[in-house]
Scaffold this motif. Structure first.
Motif, short mmCIF file in Angstrom:
data_model
loop_
_atom_site.label_atom_id
_atom_site.label_comp_id
_atom_site.label_asym_id
_atom_site.label_seq_id
_atom_site.Cartn_x
_atom_site.Cartn_y
_atom_site.Cartn_z
N LYS A 66 26.69 5.84 11.80
CA LYS A 66 27.62 6.96 11.90
C LYS A 66 28.53 6.80 13.11
CE LYS A 66 27.71 11.99 12.15
NZ LYS A 66 26.89 13.21 12.20
N LYS A 67 27.95 6.41 14.24
CA LYS A 67 28.74 6.20 15.46
C LYS A 67 29.73 5.07 15.27
CE LYS A 67 28.38 5.20 20.35
NZ LYS A 67 27.52 4.80 21.46
N ARG A 68 29.29 3.96 14.70
CA ARG A 68 30.19 2.82 14.48
C ARG A 68 31.33 3.19 13.54
NH1 ARG A 68 26.52 -2.03 12.74
NH2 ARG A 68 28.55 -2.97 12.36
N LEU A 69 31.03 3.90 12.46
CA LEU A 69 32.08 4.32 11.53
C LEU A 69 33.06 5.28 12.20
CD1 LEU A 69 30.21 4.75 8.15
CD2 LEU A 69 32.12 3.23 8.61
N ALA A 70 32.56 6.17 13.02
CA ALA A 70 33.45 7.11 13.73
C ALA A 70 34.39 6.34 14.65
CB ALA A 70 32.62 8.12 14.51
N GLU A 71 33.87 5.33 15.35
CA GLU A 71 34.71 4.50 16.22
C GLU A 71 35.77 3.77 15.41
OE1 GLU A 71 31.78 2.05 18.11
OE2 GLU A 71 31.18 3.63 19.51
N MET A 72 35.39 3.26 14.24
CA MET A 72 36.35 2.56 13.38
C MET A 72 37.41 3.53 12.86
SD MET A 72 33.66 0.15 11.30
CE MET A 72 34.85 -0.41 10.09
N LYS A 73 36.99 4.72 12.49
CA LYS A 73 37.94 5.71 11.98
C LYS A 73 38.96 6.08 13.05
CE LYS A 73 38.16 10.29 9.85
NZ LYS A 73 37.38 11.44 9.36
N ILE A 74 38.48 6.34 14.27
CA ILE A 74 39.38 6.70 15.36
C ILE A 74 40.32 5.55 15.68
CG2 ILE A 74 39.46 7.22 17.84
CD1 ILE A 74 36.85 8.86 17.36
N ALA A 75 39.80 4.32 15.72
CA ALA A 75 40.65 3.15 15.99
C ALA A 75 41.73 3.02 14.92
CB ALA A 75 39.80 1.89 16.05
N GLY A 76 41.36 3.24 13.67
CA GLY A 76 42.34 3.17 12.59
C GLY A 76 43.40 4.24 12.70
N LEU A 77 43.00 5.45 13.07
CA LEU A 77 43.96 6.54 13.24
C LEU A 77 44.90 6.26 14.40
CD1 LEU A 77 41.58 9.59 12.64
CD2 LEU A 77 43.31 8.69 11.07
#
Length: 88
Positions: A66-77
């Motif tokens: 969940k933490k890794r996906l959140a980091e990826m989502k924020i980086a993408g945004l």
């Protein structure tokens, strides 16, 4: 996710949201296992240890994902200019 198609970005965000829902269900299941272990004397020690070990493992691993996906989502945004990066 920079320079990715809007379709890919939408799929990723949808996947993230679905995964977050799944993560919450796994946490609920792990809490149910813990409750079962604490309330039923008919379980032998090996069963109790196995349920506790796997419930803890599952909760911890899901939180890492969940933490890794959140980091990826924020980086993408950020990379796509949807949100601005905060200065430290």
């Amino acid at each position: 996710m920079k320079n990715q198609s809007p379709h890919f970005q939408a799929l990723f965000i949808s996947f993230y949201d679905d995964f977050t829902d799944f993560n919450n269900e796994c946490a609920f299941l792990c809490d149910a296992f813990s409750s079962l272990v604490n309330r039923h004397e008919f379980l032998n020690e090996q069963s109790i240890q196995g349920l506790e070990r796997h419930a803890d493992f599952l909760k911890n691993k899901m939180n890492v994902f969940k933490k890794r996906l959140a980091e990826m989502k924020i980086a993408g945004l950020i990379n796509n200019g949807i949100v601005e990066q905060k200065e430290n």
